[in-house]
Design an enzyme around this catalytic site. Structure first.
Site, PDB file in Angstrom:
ATOM      1  N   THR A  74     -25.356  -8.225  34.761  1.00  0.00           N
ATOM      2  CA  THR A  74     -26.633  -7.961  35.442  1.00  0.00           C
ATOM      3  C   THR A  74     -27.766  -8.068  34.429  1.00  0.00           C
ATOM      4  OG1 THR A  74     -25.602  -6.586  37.122  1.00  0.00           O
ATOM      5  CG2 THR A  74     -27.955  -6.225  36.736  1.00  0.00           C
ATOM      6  N   ASN A 152     -17.908 -14.370  43.748  1.00  0.00           N
ATOM      7  CA  ASN A 152     -17.213 -13.080  43.678  1.00  0.00           C
ATOM      8  C   ASN A 152     -16.601 -12.669  45.019  1.00  0.00           C
ATOM      9  OD1 ASN A 152     -20.163 -13.099  43.824  1.00  0.00           O
ATOM     10  ND2 ASN A 152     -20.023 -10.925  44.263  1.00  0.00           N
ATOM     11  N   GLN A 180     -16.811 -14.265  37.175  1.00  0.00           N
ATOM     12  CA  GLN A 180     -15.536 -14.274  37.902  1.00  0.00           C
ATOM     13  C   GLN A 180     -14.576 -15.352  37.416  1.00  0.00           C
ATOM     14  OE1 GLN A 180     -14.596 -11.901  39.813  1.00  0.00           O
ATOM     15  NE2 GLN A 180     -16.509 -10.847  40.311  1.00  0.00           N
ATOM     16  N   SER A 200     -19.001 -10.588  31.908  1.00  0.00           N
ATOM     17  CA  SER A 200     -18.954  -9.129  32.051  1.00  0.00           C
ATOM     18  C   SER A 200     -17.588  -8.616  31.584  1.00  0.00           C
ATOM     19  CB  SER A 200     -19.168  -8.804  33.524  1.00  0.00           C
ATOM     20  OG  SER A 200     -19.045  -7.428  33.732  1.00  0.00           O
ATOM     21  N   GLY A 201     -17.595  -7.496  30.843  1.00  0.00           N
ATOM     22  CA  GLY A 201     -16.341  -6.973  30.303  1.00  0.00           C
ATOM     23  C   GLY A 201     -15.422  -6.339  31.337  1.00  0.00           C
ATOM     24  N   HIS A 202     -16.036  -5.637  32.309  1.00  0.00           N
ATOM     25  CA  HIS A 202     -15.176  -4.825  33.182  1.00  0.00           C
ATOM     26  C   HIS A 202     -14.433  -5.616  34.251  1.00  0.00           C
ATOM     27  CE1 HIS A 202     -17.825  -4.226  36.870  1.00  0.00           C
ATOM     28  NE2 HIS A 202     -18.694  -4.740  36.023  1.00  0.00           N
ATOM     29  N   THR A 241     -29.171   0.069  19.629  1.00  0.00           N
ATOM     30  CA  THR A 241     -27.955   0.381  18.868  1.00  0.00           C
ATOM     31  C   THR A 241     -26.727  -0.207  19.560  1.00  0.00           C
ATOM     32  OG1 THR A 241     -29.016   2.401  18.142  1.00  0.00           O
ATOM     33  CG2 THR A 241     -26.613   2.295  17.880  1.00  0.00           C
ATOM     34  N   CYS A 327     -21.494  -4.185  45.038  1.00  0.00           N
ATOM     35  CA  CYS A 327     -22.898  -3.819  44.932  1.00  0.00           C
ATOM     36  C   CYS A 327     -23.545  -3.731  46.312  1.00  0.00           C
ATOM     37  CB  CYS A 327     -23.643  -4.848  44.104  1.00  0.00           C
ATOM     38  SG  CYS A 327     -22.683  -5.397  42.720  1.00  0.00           S
TER      39      CYS A 327
HETATM   40  N1  PMP Z   1     -22.243 -11.870  38.659  1.00  0.00           N
HETATM   41  C1  PMP Z   1     -21.124 -11.854  39.397  1.00  0.00           C
HETATM   42  C2  PMP Z   1     -20.614 -13.141  39.971  1.00  0.00           C
HETATM   43  C3  PMP Z   1     -20.444 -10.651  39.622  1.00  0.00           C
HETATM   44  O1  PMP Z   1     -19.342 -10.639  40.361  1.00  0.00           O
HETATM   45  C4  PMP Z   1     -20.970  -9.465  39.056  1.00  0.00           C
HETATM   46  C5  PMP Z   1     -20.296  -8.129  39.302  1.00  0.00           C
HETATM   47  N2  PMP Z   1     -20.137  -7.811  40.667  1.00  0.00           N
HETATM   48  C6  PMP Z   1     -22.133  -9.535  38.286  1.00  0.00           C
HETATM   49  C7  PMP Z   1     -22.733 -10.755  38.111  1.00  0.00           C
HETATM   50  C8  PMP Z   1     -22.717  -8.306  37.639  1.00  0.00           C
HETATM   51  O2  PMP Z   1     -21.935  -7.936  36.537  1.00  0.00           O
HETATM   52  P1  PMP Z   1     -22.068  -6.489  35.830  1.00  0.00           P
HETATM   53  O3  PMP Z   1     -21.287  -5.554  36.670  1.00  0.00           O
HETATM   54  O4  PMP Z   1     -21.472  -6.698  34.476  1.00  0.00           O
HETATM   55  O5  PMP Z   1     -23.501  -6.170  35.744  1.00  0.00           O
END
Ligand code: PMP
Length: 382
Positions: A74, A152, A180, A200-202, A241, A327
């Site tokens: 994001t 996604n 993705q 994105s890491g998660h 940081t 989201c």
């Molecule tokens: N882009 C895509 C295609 C995603 O699937 C997501 C997460 N739903 C994001 C951006 C946002 O990533 P983050 O959760 O790291 O902000």
């Protein structure tokens, strides 16, 4: 009850792998220094930071100087649009796909209000960006073309190499939101020409709140003003940081998913084949969105006849699945992604996304389908 829960929402987030948890724990315990401090503890942290960058660069087949750590996609996606805004480039057209994540879509729309022209590339019924229409929209007045690697919600993989070429031919920069794609497809940066890529890491069993901004050629090659100011960390691409435990965890996750890529793809593909076969046999009238397109092997988005997705999800409490992207799930509405594909609002509201991980088993898939069949039999169709 907890251990009975079956998690099938890995496009929303993933559990941290054991190696990631360990790497984060060790870093928090033993290397908690500020990587910008000059003393011993700081230098130790700095070495760990740069070692993490090297590991990420090796896994993504790019240079270390092209990798910038941040808080997630994001932030990365917003960064690009803020950078354009600060630079006020001569060219004013921004071309994005109609199915971008909200962090791209809304960032672009915010610029529209400030004098940029934002145009959306439509997608076909299968959810793939229409290249013919894209070529008509990407003009010499285009400053940026942005398209995700894979969607996604549907998992449909986009023709990003062709779009990147079109962007470059028009003198525009190309951004790929590859959140993705990582760990589910081969995404070596050296084989792509993307100017900027966000990760994105998660989504790859790394820590939440971690991400990567890839800038081709490093920060000096970025032609626009950097949007943030601060202490100069990450060459001011992400000042502030460093989140060292997060970065170490992220590097571990990237390395892990890339090194196991072929096993991962094989595992996902087998589960997807099983799931979709079972759904089509047992639930007459179900529709798998983007079925004939090239899709991520871990994602299935299916319209279930008879019941709205939110009612279905509420009645299958042990199964974590989603209606659209996490989201958006606060507001129960129709998915703009599915609607862009020409899906009727009513069909879109009956659609659920099942997204697997390396930890998902065939047994999980069978339990899910069996529970789905029982739920559909028990609930009156609406
Ligand atoms: N882009 C895509 C295609 C995603 O699937 C997501 C997460 N739903 C994001 C951006 C946002 O990533 P983050 O959760 O790291 O902000």
């Amino acid at each position: 009850m907890r251990d009975k829960i079956i998690y099938l929402d890995n496009n929303a987030t993933t559990s941290c792998s054991y190696k990631v948890q360990e790497a984060v724990r060790v870093c928090m315990k033993e290397q908690w220094g500020n990587a910008s401090s000059q003393h011993f503890i700081g230098r130790q942290a700095y070495r760990l930071l740069e070692e993490s960058r090297e590991r990420v660069a090796a896994a993504l087949a790019c240079r270390k100087s092209e990798i910038f750590f941040n808080s997630g996609a994001t932030e990365g996606n917003n960064w690009i649009f803020l950078s354009l805004l600060k630079s006020n480039p001569g060219k004013r057209r921004i071309v994005i796909s109609s199915i971008e994540h909200k962090s791209v879509l809304l960032s672009a729309r915010a610029l529209e209000a400030l004098g940029f022209e934002v145009v959306e590339m439509p997608v076909t019924q299968d959810g793939v960006v229409d290249l013919k229409q894209a070529s008509e929209l990407i003009s010499n007045n285009t400053v940026l073309v942005s398209c995700q690697y894979a969607n996604n919600e549907t998992g449909v993989i986009q023709p990003v190499s062709q779009l990147c070429e079109m962007a470059h031919n028009a003198g525009a920069i190309f951004h790929c939101d590859a959140v993705q794609g990582l760990g589910k497809d081969n995404l070596e940066m050296s084989k792509q020409d993307f100017d900027i890529t966000t990760f994105s890491g998660h989504k790859i069993h790394g820590p939440q709140g971690t991400g990567i901004l890839y800038l081709r050629g490093g920060f000096k090659s970025w032609p626009y003003t950097l949007p943030f100011v601060g202490g100069g960390q990450e060459h001011d691409v992400h000042p502030g940081t460093h989140n060292l435990p997060g970065i170490v965890g992220l590097a571990t996750a990237v390395e892990e998913v890339v090194s196991n890529l072929s096993q991962r793809i094989d595992h996902f593909s087998k589960l997807q084949k099983l799931l979709e076969k079972e759904l089509l046999i047992n639930i007459p009238g179900c529709i798998i969105h983007g079925k004939s397109a090239n899709r991520l092997p871990n994602t299935t988005n299916v319209a279930i006849p008879g019941l709205p997705a939110d009612i279905l999800i509420a009645n299958m409490p042990l199964f974590c699945i989603s209606s659209g992207s996490a989201c958006n799930s606060g507001a129960i509405g129709a998915s703009y992604v599915l609607q862009s594909m020409g899906c009727l609002e009513e069909v879109s509201k009956r659609s659920v996304r099942i997204s697997t991980s390396i930890f998902t088993t065939k047994k999980d898939i069978r339990s899910f389908v069996s529970e789905l069949i029982t739920t559909l039999k028990t609930l009156p169709s609406l």
